[in-house]
Design a protein around this motif. Structure first.
Motif, short mmCIF file in Angstrom:
data_model
loop_
_atom_site.label_atom_id
_atom_site.label_comp_id
_atom_site.label_asym_id
_atom_site.label_seq_id
_atom_site.Cartn_x
_atom_site.Cartn_y
_atom_site.Cartn_z
N SER A 121 0.66 -1.14 -0.06
CA SER A 121 0.01 0.04 -0.01
C SER A 121 0.82 1.31 -0.09
CB SER A 121 -0.85 0.15 1.24
OG SER A 121 -0.22 -0.09 2.39
N GLY A 122 2.12 1.13 0.49
CA GLY A 122 2.97 2.66 0.42
C GLY A 122 2.30 3.33 1.59
N ALA A 123 2.71 4.54 1.61
CA ALA A 123 2.23 5.31 2.86
C ALA A 123 0.89 5.75 2.74
CB ALA A 123 3.18 6.70 2.68
N LEU A 124 0.45 6.24 3.59
CA LEU A 124 -1.04 7.00 3.75
C LEU A 124 -2.17 5.92 3.57
CD1 LEU A 124 -0.59 9.69 1.21
CD2 LEU A 124 -0.08 9.78 3.69
N GLY A 125 -1.69 4.60 3.99
CA GLY A 125 -2.73 3.29 4.02
C GLY A 125 -3.10 2.97 5.33
N VAL A 126 -4.51 2.35 5.42
CA VAL A 126 -5.11 1.87 6.47
C VAL A 126 -4.27 0.66 7.01
CG1 VAL A 126 -6.97 0.75 7.81
CG2 VAL A 126 -7.30 2.86 6.27
N ASP A 127 -3.72 -0.03 6.29
CA ASP A 127 -2.88 -1.09 6.72
C ASP A 127 -1.57 -0.58 7.57
OD1 ASP A 127 -4.26 -3.11 5.39
OD2 ASP A 127 -2.99 -2.92 3.37
N ARG A 128 -1.20 0.50 7.25
CA ARG A 128 0.05 1.18 7.94
C ARG A 128 -0.35 1.54 9.21
NH1 ARG A 128 5.31 2.78 5.88
NH2 ARG A 128 5.38 1.93 3.75
N LEU A 129 -1.48 2.07 9.82
CA LEU A 129 -2.06 2.36 10.90
C LEU A 129 -2.33 1.16 11.63
CD1 LEU A 129 -4.92 4.85 9.99
CD2 LEU A 129 -2.76 5.21 10.91
N PHE A 130 -2.67 -0.18 11.17
CA PHE A 130 -3.08 -1.14 11.77
C PHE A 130 -1.32 -1.76 12.20
CE2 PHE A 130 -7.13 -1.83 9.89
CZ PHE A 130 -7.67 -1.55 11.02
N ALA A 131 -0.53 -1.66 11.36
CA ALA A 131 0.84 -2.34 11.50
C ALA A 131 1.43 -1.58 12.35
CB ALA A 131 1.60 -2.16 10.21
N SER A 132 1.40 -0.19 12.60
CA SER A 132 2.23 0.61 13.60
C SER A 132 1.43 0.33 14.93
CB SER A 132 2.05 1.99 13.07
OG SER A 132 0.73 2.58 12.97
N ASN A 133 0.23 0.14 15.07
CA ASN A 133 -0.37 -0.14 16.46
C ASN A 133 -0.19 -1.41 16.79
OD1 ASN A 133 -1.10 2.43 16.51
ND2 ASN A 133 -3.28 2.11 15.72
N GLY A 134 0.47 -2.39 16.14
CA GLY A 134 0.69 -3.58 16.61
C GLY A 134 -0.23 -4.72 16.25
N LEU A 135 -1.37 -4.43 15.53
CA LEU A 135 -2.62 -5.44 15.30
C LEU A 135 -2.18 -6.22 14.27
CD1 LEU A 135 -5.65 -2.83 15.06
CD2 LEU A 135 -4.90 -4.43 17.04
N PHE A 136 -1.26 -5.82 13.22
CA PHE A 136 -0.83 -6.59 12.23
C PHE A 136 0.66 -6.65 12.20
CE2 PHE A 136 -5.12 -5.65 10.78
CZ PHE A 136 -5.74 -6.88 10.67
N ALA A 137 1.35 -6.53 13.05
CA ALA A 137 2.52 -6.08 13.11
C ALA A 137 3.38 -7.54 12.95
CB ALA A 137 3.22 -5.92 14.46
N ALA A 138 4.47 -7.41 12.10
CA ALA A 138 5.28 -8.69 11.74
C ALA A 138 5.52 -9.50 13.05
CB ALA A 138 6.42 -8.25 11.13
N ARG A 139 5.32 -10.62 12.97
CA ARG A 139 5.97 -11.64 13.82
C ARG A 139 6.71 -12.62 13.71
NH1 ARG A 139 3.21 -9.64 18.44
NH2 ARG A 139 1.39 -8.63 17.62
N GLY A 140 7.68 -13.16 14.37
CA GLY A 140 8.98 -14.16 14.06
C GLY A 140 8.23 -15.50 13.97
N GLU A 141 8.92 -16.15 13.92
CA GLU A 141 8.57 -17.96 13.69
C GLU A 141 8.04 -18.24 15.21
OE1 GLU A 141 11.48 -20.73 12.77
OE2 GLU A 141 12.12 -19.33 10.90
N ARG A 142 8.40 -17.71 16.27
CA ARG A 142 7.59 -18.22 17.58
C ARG A 142 6.61 -17.13 18.03
NH1 ARG A 142 13.53 -19.46 20.37
NH2 ARG A 142 13.94 -21.18 18.94
#
Length: 158
Positions: A121-142
């Motif tokens: 999505s690049g900048a200015l997307g709702v996906d970025r808001l969720f990712a920055s709030n931790g809802l869809f943050a990148a997770r490791g294998e564990r």
């Protein structure tokens, strides 16, 4: 100069996504609701007719999701596929080239949306808001949250 352009890349990509999504959604709204000139010069498409009505729903919903930057990759993938179908089943049998068969919009939307599948999505997307709030943050294998590394912030070089 290259450094400045690279730093602006997420914003340019975000604006590209918004414009493509809005234009795509407008096609769906025209076909479903008769606004903006309506479907094929006026009117609407009858509900449930194949493939026009389904394509219009994909255009409206997919375009809105892409414009908002919500589920961008999935929405762009489905929308791109619908435009590939439209081009090869509706336009291409008429003539080989898009200029001859009226399929320029289908071809351009197909490739523009496919680009968004790979870039996100690049900048200015709702996906970025969720990712920055931790809802869809990148997770490791564990399942632990990964730290934001420089490689994840580096713009894609073309």
């Amino acid at each position: 100069m290259t450094g400045r352009l690279n730093s602006a890349q997420p914003y340019a990509l975000g604006l590209f996504r918004i414009v493509v999504g809005l234009l795509f959604a407008c096609h769906g709204a025209a076909s479903l609701f008769g606004v903006l000139g309506g479907a094929m010069g006026g009117g609407t498409i009858d509900a449930g007719t194949w493939p026009g009505w389904y394509a219009a729903v994909i255009q409206l919903v997919g375009g809105a999701l892409v414009a908002l930057g919500l589920g961008t990759r999935a929405a762009a993938f489905i929308s791109s596929g619908s435009m590939a179908y439209a081009y090869f089943k509706v336009h291409q049998p008429e003539a080989l080239w898009p200029m001859e068969n009226g399929g320029e919009a289908s071809a351009m939307f197909c490739w523009a949306l496919l680009l968004l599948v790979f870039t996100g999505s690049g900048a200015l997307g709702v996906d970025r808001l969720f990712a920055s709030n931790g809802l869809f943050a990148a997770r490791g294998e564990r399942g632990e949250r990964k730290d934001d590394t420089a490689s994840e912030r580096t713009p894609v070089a073309a």
